[in-house]
Enzyme design. Structure first.
Site, PDB file in Angstrom:
ATOM      1  N   THR A  67      -1.551   5.482   2.566  1.00 48.80           N
ATOM      2  CA  THR A  67      -2.936   4.747   2.484  1.00 48.80           C
ATOM      3  C   THR A  67      -2.989   3.805   3.391  1.00 48.80           C
ATOM      4  OG1 THR A  67      -2.966   4.998  -0.094  1.00 48.80           O
ATOM      5  CG2 THR A  67      -4.137   3.331   1.035  1.00 48.80           C
TER       6      THR A  67
ATOM      7  N   LEU B  85       0.631  -1.114   0.009  1.00 44.58           N
ATOM      8  CA  LEU B  85      -0.100   0.032  -0.014  1.00 44.58           C
ATOM      9  C   LEU B  85       0.998   1.204  -0.114  1.00 44.58           C
ATOM     10  CD1 LEU B  85      -2.564  -0.958   2.723  1.00 44.58           C
ATOM     11  CD2 LEU B  85      -3.074  -0.942   0.151  1.00 44.58           C
ATOM     12  N   ASP B  86       0.375   2.251  -0.615  1.00 45.06           N
ATOM     13  CA  ASP B  86       1.262   3.574  -0.669  1.00 45.06           C
ATOM     14  C   ASP B  86       1.406   4.021   0.746  1.00 45.06           C
ATOM     15  OD1 ASP B  86       1.335   3.487  -3.285  1.00 45.06           O
ATOM     16  OD2 ASP B  86      -0.353   4.779  -3.727  1.00 45.06           O
ATOM     17  N   LYS B  87       2.390   4.822   0.989  1.00 38.40           N
ATOM     18  CA  LYS B  87       2.867   5.356   2.507  1.00 38.40           C
ATOM     19  C   LYS B  87       1.652   5.759   2.893  1.00 38.40           C
ATOM     20  CE  LYS B  87       5.614   8.904   4.525  1.00 38.40           C
ATOM     21  NZ  LYS B  87       6.434  10.018   4.409  1.00 38.40           N
TER      22      LYS B  87
END
Length: 235
Positions: A144, A140-142
């Site tokens: 998110t 997952l993106d930072k």
């Protein structure tokens, strides 16, 4: 071959096929990507000769020898960082990743990541699926938040990776979208790749790249934004 784990020898039976395919069939505990890397690094012999091409064709009667190297020293360090565990057993662990946490070490984020926290929580994780990304099969993106499933064994890593590749694993998100111009449901299909002006970022504004397919469904509409359920078909 260099010293490492004990040699394993197999006699090929059946139809002609690729070397990496054959090893994937015989090595149920290892992922195909790890086996391919082992071939490229010279840890596999066919009839006594080292083969470094995963696509090498082998036939019935050939002798395939595999000797995996000892696990590489772990570069990511264990750090006592609080994480929220939703579920855990001997094969996998399910984490609720907090926003602001990077999943694995990368340029600009050498530590303080989820991987560093997992190595402290699961001391046996080192070596599962890679040196810097042990156990990680998706990310997952930072900024998110959301649920991450992490493999604790090679067998679990192989199974989860296959589920992602075959798209039998469902990944859903809830998102707040500014505006209300989206239809009730639909799909986006775009390309994504390294951003032209920043190799550390990905962008959909590329001429060539991987295909990304995302499906959405409006759950609620407000005056300035909408609550949307998003399902990823691809990465």
């Amino acid at each position: 071959m260099a010293e490492g784990t004990p040699e394993e020898e197999y006699t090929v039976e059946g139809v002609t096929r690729r070397l990496d395919q054959f090893l994937s069939e015989t090595q149920g505990e290892l992922t195909r990507s790890r086996l391919k890397r082992s071939i490229q690094e010279g840890h596999v012999q066919v009839n006594g000769s080292i083969q470094k091409k995963a696509g090498t064709k082998i036939k019935a009667g050939d002798i395939v020898t595999l000797q995996l190297p000892e696990p590489e020293p772990m570069e990511a360090i264990a750090q006592d960082i609080p994480i929220t565990v939703l579920y855990e057993d001997k094969d996998l662990i399910v984490i609720n990743k907090a926003p602001g946490m990077v999943v694995h070490p990368a340029p600009g984020h050498p530590n303080g990541t989820l991987v560093n926290a997992l190595l402290h929580h699961c001391p046996d994780l080192a070596g599962v699926g890679g040196v810097l990304r042990p156990g990680i099969v998706h990310r997952l993106d930072k900024d998110t938040s959301g649920v991450l499933v992490v493999a604790k064994t090679d067998a679990a890593h192989k199974s989860l990776t296959a589920q992602l590749a075959e798209r039998t694993m469902t990944r859903m998100y809830l998102a707040m979208v500014m505006g209300s111009r989206l239809d009730g449901s639909g799909s986006f299909e775009t390309l994504y790749g390294r951003a032209p002006n920043d190799r550390f970022r990905y962008s959909s504004k590329v001429r060539e790249g991987k295909k990304a397919v995302t499906h959405w469904e409006i759950l609620a509409r407000g005056a300035i934004c909408s609550l949307v359920r998003v399902r990823l078909q691809t990465g």
